[in-house]
Enzyme design. Structure first.
Site, PDB file in Angstrom:
ATOM      1  N   HIS A 141       0.844  -1.197   0.000  1.00  0.00           N
ATOM      2  CA  HIS A 141       0.000   0.000   0.000  1.00  0.00           C
ATOM      3  C   HIS A 141       0.882   1.251   0.000  1.00  0.00           C
ATOM      4  CE1 HIS A 141      -2.866   3.065   1.232  1.00  0.00           C
ATOM      5  NE2 HIS A 141      -2.155   3.298   2.322  1.00  0.00           N
ATOM      6  N   ASP A 169       6.214  21.945 -26.408  1.00  0.00           N
ATOM      7  CA  ASP A 169       6.220  20.581 -25.862  1.00  0.00           C
ATOM      8  C   ASP A 169       7.295  20.519 -24.782  1.00  0.00           C
ATOM      9  OD1 ASP A 169       6.236  17.656 -25.529  1.00  0.00           O
ATOM     10  OD2 ASP A 169       5.159  17.623 -27.423  1.00  0.00           O
ATOM     11  N   TRP A 220       7.044   0.073   3.923  1.00  0.00           N
ATOM     12  CA  TRP A 220       7.547   0.816   2.760  1.00  0.00           C
ATOM     13  C   TRP A 220       8.898   1.446   3.061  1.00  0.00           C
ATOM     14  CZ3 TRP A 220       8.786   5.868   1.292  1.00  0.00           C
ATOM     15  CH2 TRP A 220       8.576   6.859   2.246  1.00  0.00           C
ATOM     16  N   SER A 253      12.962   6.295 -13.909  1.00  0.00           N
ATOM     17  CA  SER A 253      11.850   7.026 -14.501  1.00  0.00           C
ATOM     18  C   SER A 253      11.728   8.422 -13.895  1.00  0.00           C
ATOM     19  CB  SER A 253      10.558   6.232 -14.292  1.00  0.00           C
ATOM     20  OG  SER A 253       9.442   7.038 -14.493  1.00  0.00           O
ATOM     21  N   SER A 254      11.816   8.486 -12.554  1.00  0.00           N
ATOM     22  CA  SER A 254      11.673   9.784 -11.883  1.00  0.00           C
ATOM     23  C   SER A 254      12.802  10.729 -12.256  1.00  0.00           C
ATOM     24  CB  SER A 254      11.688   9.608 -10.373  1.00  0.00           C
ATOM     25  OG  SER A 254      10.527   8.983  -9.954  1.00  0.00           O
ATOM     26  N   HIS A 271      13.218  11.980   3.441  1.00  0.00           N
ATOM     27  CA  HIS A 271      12.597  13.238   3.833  1.00  0.00           C
ATOM     28  C   HIS A 271      12.380  14.183   2.668  1.00  0.00           C
ATOM     29  CE1 HIS A 271      10.411  15.409   6.687  1.00  0.00           C
ATOM     30  NE2 HIS A 271      10.874  16.483   6.080  1.00  0.00           N
ATOM     31  N   GLU A 291      11.877  13.232  -0.180  1.00  0.00           N
ATOM     32  CA  GLU A 291      10.795  12.556  -0.901  1.00  0.00           C
ATOM     33  C   GLU A 291       9.415  13.042  -0.430  1.00  0.00           C
ATOM     34  OE1 GLU A 291      10.436  10.498  -3.399  1.00  0.00           O
ATOM     35  OE2 GLU A 291       8.354   9.901  -3.073  1.00  0.00           O
ATOM     36  N   TYR A 305       8.657  15.890   0.619  1.00  0.00           N
ATOM     37  CA  TYR A 305       8.394  17.224   0.037  1.00  0.00           C
ATOM     38  C   TYR A 305       8.187  17.136  -1.463  1.00  0.00           C
ATOM     39  CZ  TYR A 305       9.396  18.955   4.626  1.00  0.00           C
ATOM     40  OH  TYR A 305       9.348  19.177   5.964  1.00  0.00           O
ATOM     41  N   SER A 350      -1.945  27.076  -5.210  1.00  0.00           N
ATOM     42  CA  SER A 350      -1.647  28.497  -5.441  1.00  0.00           C
ATOM     43  C   SER A 350      -2.194  28.972  -6.780  1.00  0.00           C
ATOM     44  CB  SER A 350      -0.132  28.735  -5.403  1.00  0.00           C
ATOM     45  OG  SER A 350       0.385  28.331  -4.166  1.00  0.00           O
ATOM     46  N   HIS A 369      14.958  13.176  12.082  1.00  0.00           N
ATOM     47  CA  HIS A 369      13.797  13.259  12.984  1.00  0.00           C
ATOM     48  C   HIS A 369      12.886  12.037  12.812  1.00  0.00           C
ATOM     49  CE1 HIS A 369      11.571  15.804   9.730  1.00  0.00           C
ATOM     50  NE2 HIS A 369      11.191  14.559   9.639  1.00  0.00           N
ATOM     51  N   HIS A 370      13.140  11.239  11.775  1.00  0.00           N
ATOM     52  CA  HIS A 370      12.420   9.966  11.656  1.00  0.00           C
ATOM     53  C   HIS A 370      13.039   8.900  12.564  1.00  0.00           C
ATOM     54  CE1 HIS A 370      10.083  11.247   8.095  1.00  0.00           C
ATOM     55  NE2 HIS A 370      11.151  11.959   7.824  1.00  0.00           N
ATOM     56  N   THR A 372       6.545  26.970   6.045  1.00  0.00           N
ATOM     57  CA  THR A 372       5.254  26.337   5.780  1.00  0.00           C
ATOM     58  C   THR A 372       4.131  27.242   6.272  1.00  0.00           C
ATOM     59  OG1 THR A 372       6.380  24.267   6.195  1.00  0.00           O
ATOM     60  CG2 THR A 372       4.009  24.154   5.964  1.00  0.00           C
ATOM     61  N   LYS A 391       3.386  30.033   3.877  1.00  0.00           N
ATOM     62  CA  LYS A 391       2.545  29.632   2.744  1.00  0.00           C
ATOM     63  C   LYS A 391       1.063  29.637   3.144  1.00  0.00           C
ATOM     64  CE  LYS A 391       4.193  27.241  -0.483  1.00  0.00           C
ATOM     65  NZ  LYS A 391       5.220  27.723  -1.379  1.00  0.00           N
ATOM     66  N   ARG A 449       1.870   1.318  15.303  1.00  0.00           N
ATOM     67  CA  ARG A 449       1.450   1.157  13.919  1.00  0.00           C
ATOM     68  C   ARG A 449       1.891  -0.216  13.415  1.00  0.00           C
ATOM     69  NH1 ARG A 449       5.796   4.768  10.476  1.00  0.00           N
ATOM     70  NH2 ARG A 449       4.573   3.981   8.748  1.00  0.00           N
TER      71      ARG A 449
END
Lengths: 385, 516
Positions: free
Chosen positions: B67, B96, B132, B160-161, B244, B246, B248, B259, B293-294, B319, B322, B441
């Site tokens: 998932h 293009d 994951w 790909s990315s 991290h 990722e 963002y 926006s 921080h993870h 943040t 924004k 979790r």
């Protein structure tokens, strides 16, 4: 499933009919962090509530402005759009003010963190080792060590479990163990935390101790409990199949009770060593073996001995359990050389338990070897190595 | 056929047209969204009540893992790339993408990567079951054999990315219409430019960490095994150095979409455009120095804990800027609440709530209680579902008339919004409570005191899942007909994409427009 659907309706009825009474109901479910029973846990609780109320304050302000605009400045009420789109002063203000709030927040957080990290001058050291899927407690300097396994009966939690009533009536479902770790109150206890296989995390919310148990490294944590009582927690790092089934139970007792408990554990260890010399009958070994199997083996090899294809081999009809005794002994005592999931049980189980479980495996699930393994055989096998 | 698509399947296989490729990315992502969603529903069905009713713990772990991987790499990221493909050239007045053949290739390797990843479910020993975040050694020494296919799939997704990101950077830097200076670019273009740099910086790190795993598993190295002199915690440092930024990558383009939408429906220019650009850049920079921080509970030295705590708290500042800018844009506007605006407003509110719980998680001592509980699950679903998913949904409703030439059904859009909004909150809000009350979790079964909130969450999840069928139906209807859209589509919408007819012709801006 049906009972679950009934509960949905029961809940809806509670909310609709009992408005204010529902508040008590929610309170009973537990909606907030525990204050716990240590100074650290109550400091953390205070930090948690402080930052929570700061967030609520900011939220009320920001969402207040937003909801006001959504109500007052809508086209359907004839609002005409203004055209302002820049203000250096505003941008400056809403950069500086949050920064100041954050600095103020960081001060108590830093102090608490220093407190948590101060593991010096402990009065008792307990080594905690995470295994797939149990905890081992080793009282350093005392001759006391043991494993702590989930003690909820399998029939209550297995997929095809039969004892649903038992589950729903069990107040400590999945949070109970055969041997809790016992600590004295009002003493600084240091935990040395490591793991044997994968990463686990030892967590007891009421002590506010959560530390990763990492194979090959030793982490430190400490606690000093003021209230005698039983405090329950769980493994907090995904560690494989039975991650949800390795609870932690801490029993905090008075100093006198603690001393008595240590003495009792010592005596039990001596008695167990004497039993190693004894010769047991087949039935006795088989019966004990079954209970050891259910605690130590069934998580992987399954209660019916069939294993999980592709992941865990079956005991029923296996080459090891129906082959030469020596290779069976070696597999159980030393673990598998090729598959790290098969742990070495030589140091985990007593000689009596090892003899019992091997006897059981060789004669259960349709395996019909007819042989009996005695504790002394295990001892001799270990000596040969 | 100089000016139109090839007929039949070849159109899609050989296409180098940014609109076709964008469409394929979006449909692919939508398919993955449903697949990942079904897995989430398996999880929620199992957690409906205490006890194991539906799946074994082993399969439950495969579901949580797949998932997460499918939603992150299959649903959210390709959806943003699809939107970038469609909109970036039209927003900057380019004909293009800069590298059209590479564009085709970056899309077409994705279905193969995911086919391989999903095929592991049918292999002996099962699919990846280590979460994951695939922490070693659970994902190396203790992993099922299918882990090798997982590694290969991640490599392809990464390639790909990276190609997609290079393409976007090349397009934005080289192909802007005359007069389209950097500080005139729509924010969606800006946020994607910054996101593309993040991708180029961190996808190789992900490739590195899975390669180290591959070496540990098959070639006898011990990067992550303490027994061989390695360090399991090294894995987490490398992973989160990717992980991290990722997160963002999954939210910055969302900022860009919102926006664009809020000013349109507030009929007022975006407040603080330049501060939005600076705030996005600051967030991108900070994303590289907060990864640990993870890992507050791995036993870092206190100096490390403090550094990562302070740096993480700092993210709240840009943040916050924004959010304040969006609210001020709405203030004294002349607002209407069409479906894209509803999703955007929900984005601002719910993403802010996710931001608040993020700020709480940043406080390292408190994180010792929150870490690896459902509080974290609630937090990141509040930033990802209303953050990434709602913004993508808002973007689809906003630009669908431009893509298809038809207006979507507004009533159905509103029904979709309200069902999703209610479903989402019923699913994820109770998770804050069970997390604080002590539920870890990634567990397939739980103690009885968590039962009531889990039951509520499961009901919400099924509502949320079902409401996405309304979305699918609405899109299909719009493609096949409906009220014709004008070129401008929305009253007062600003930007070059609204100057071309609806539906946008197969080739737009063959002659560059002049931007004043």
């Amino acid at each position: 499933m049906l009972s679950g659907i009934k509960r949905v309706f029961a809940l809806l009825t509670t909310f609709v009919l009992a408005g204010p009474a529902a508040a008590d109901e929610v309170e009973r479910w537990g909606v907030n962090m525990t204050k716990g029973v240590t100074t650290v846990s109550s400091d953390i609780y205070d930090l948690h509530m402080l930052i929570f109320w700061i967030c609520v304050g900011i939220g009320v302000l920001v969402f207040g402005v937003m909801f006001y605009s959504m109500w007052a400045h809508r086209k359907s009420r004839g609002a005409k759009a203004a055209n302002f789109h820049e203000s250096t002063a505003l941008e400056f203000a809403w950069t500086i003010v949050p920064t100041i709030i954050l600095v103020l927040m960081a001060i108590p957080a830093t102090a608490t963190l220093y407190d948590i990290y101060d593991t010096e001058e402990a009065e008792l050291d307990i080594m905690i080792t995470g295994y797939q899927w149990k905890w081992k407690y080793d009282y350093i300097g005392e001759d006391v060590k043991f494993f702590s396994n989930l003690s909820t009966p399998r029939a209550q939690y297995e997929l095809d479990g039969s004892d649903v009533e038992g589950r729903m009536a069990n107040p400590h479902y999945l949070l109970e163990v055969d041997e809790p770790v016992v600590i004295p109150v009002n003493k600084k206890v240091r935990f040395l935390i490591t793991a044997n296989d994968v990463i686990h995390a030892w967590w007891v919310p009421e002590l506010a101790v959560k530390k990763d148990a990492i194979p090959g490294f030793v982490n430190e944590a400490w606690t000093k409990v003021s209230e005698p009582g039983i405090y329950r927690g769980q493994c907090a790092e995904l560690c494989g199949k039975d991650h949800g089934f390795m609870p932690v139970v801490v029993k905090a007792v008075s100093e006198a009770d603690y001393a008595a408990w240590i003495e009792e554990r010592r005596m039990a260890a001596v008695k167990l060593r004497e039993l190693t010399e004894k010769t047991f009958g087949f039935d006795e070994l088989f019966a004990q073996g079954e209970s050891v199997y259910n605690t130590a083996c069934a998580a992987c090899h399954q209660a019916n001995g069939q294993g999980v294809p592709g992941a865990f081999p079956a005991i029923a009809g296996s080459k090891v359990a129906t082959g030469p005794l020596d290779s069976h002994l070696s597999m159980v005592v030393d673990g598998s050389a090729t598959n790290p999931a098969m742990q070495a049980f030589g140091g985990q189980l007593s000689e009596v338990d090892l003899a019992a479980v091997i006897t059981f495996q060789r004669n259960a699930f349709g395996n019909n070897m007819g042989d009996t393994v005695q504790p002394i055989d295990i001892l001799n096998f270990k000596k040969k190595q | 056929m100089a000016h139109g698509p090839q007929p039949g399947f070849k159109r899609w296989l050989y296409t180098t047209n940014h609109k076709d490729i964008g469409t394929m990315y979006l449909w692919f992502s939508f398919a993955m969204f449903f697949l990942g969603g079904i897995m989430a529903l398996v999880i929620r069905a199992e957690l409906f009540q205490p006890g194991l009713q539906i799946v074994e713990p082993e399969f439950f772990n495969q579901m949580t893992t797949m998932h997460g991987l499918i939603m992150v790499f299959g649903a959210v990221m390709p959806a943003f790339v699809g939107l970038a493909n469609w909109m970036v050239p039209m927003m900057i007045g380019a004909p293009d993408m800069a590298l059209p053949r590479m564009n085709n290739w970056s899309f077409w390797i994705l279905p193969f990567a995911f086919a391989m990843l999903v095929s592991t479910l049918f292999m002996e020993g099962g699919a990846p079951n280590f979460g994951w975040t695939f922490y070693a050694p659970l994902s190396t020494e203790y992993a099922p054999p299918s882990v090798t296919f997982f590694i290969f799939a991640v490599h392809i997704m990464g390639a790909s990315s990276i190609m997609g990101a290079i393409n976007i950077v090349a397009t934005i830097l080289n192909m802007r219409a005359p007069g389209m200076t950097l500080m005139k670019m729509p924010l969606f273009v800006w946020t994607w430019l910054i996101t593309a740099y993040l991708l180029i910086a961190v996808m190789p790190v992900l490739a590195g960490v899975v390669t180290m795993m591959l070496m540990d598993i098959h070639f006898g190295t011990s990067f992550f095994s303490a027994a061989g002199g390695g360090d399991p915690v090294l894995f987490q440092h490398v992973f989160w150095f990717f992980g991290h930024p990722e997160v963002y990558i999954m939210i910055l383009p969302a900022f860009g979409i919102v926006s664009a939408i809020i000013p349109t429906f507030a009929r007022k220019p975006l407040f603080g455009y330049s501060s939005m650009v600076y705030a996005t850049s600051s967030i991108a920079f900070l994303s590289f120095i907060v990864w640990a921080h993870h890992m507050f509970t791995v036993g870092m030295p206190i100096a490390g804990e403090l550094f990562f705590m302070y740096a993480t708290m700092l993210i709240a500042v840009p943040t916050g800027v924004k959010v304040f800018n969006w609210v001020t844009t709405m203030f004294r506007g002349s607002m209407t609440f069409e479906t894209p605006m509803l999703f955007s407003i929900a984005f601002v509110i719910l993403f802010t709530i996710g931001g608040f719980s993020g700020l709480m998680l940043a406080i390292a001592p408190a994180d010792f209680q929150y870490h690896d509980t459902y509080f974290v699950v609630a937090h990141f679903h509040y930033v990802l579902v209303p953050g990434a998913i709602f913004s993508i949904t808002a973007g689809v409703y906003y630009w669908l008339p431009k893509w298809t030439g038809n207006m979507y059904n507004e009533t159905m859009g509103k029904v979709h919004f309200w069902l999703s909004f209610i479903g989402l909150n019923v699913t994820f809000f109770p998770m804050h409570f069970v997390g604080l009350a002590g539920m870890p979790r990634r567990i397939p079964d739980y103690a009885l005191q968590f039962a009531d909130f889990n039951l509520i969450a499961s009901c919400g999840a099924f509502l949320f899942g079902a409401s996405q069928l309304v979305f699918l139906f609405n899109i299909l209807r719009t493609i096949n007909g409906g009220k014709k859209a004008t070129a401008e589509v929305w009253e007062d919408a600003d930007g070059l994409e609204w100057t071309v007819p609806s539906p946008a012709p197969y080739h737009t801006f063959a002659t560059p427009p002049v931007v004043k």
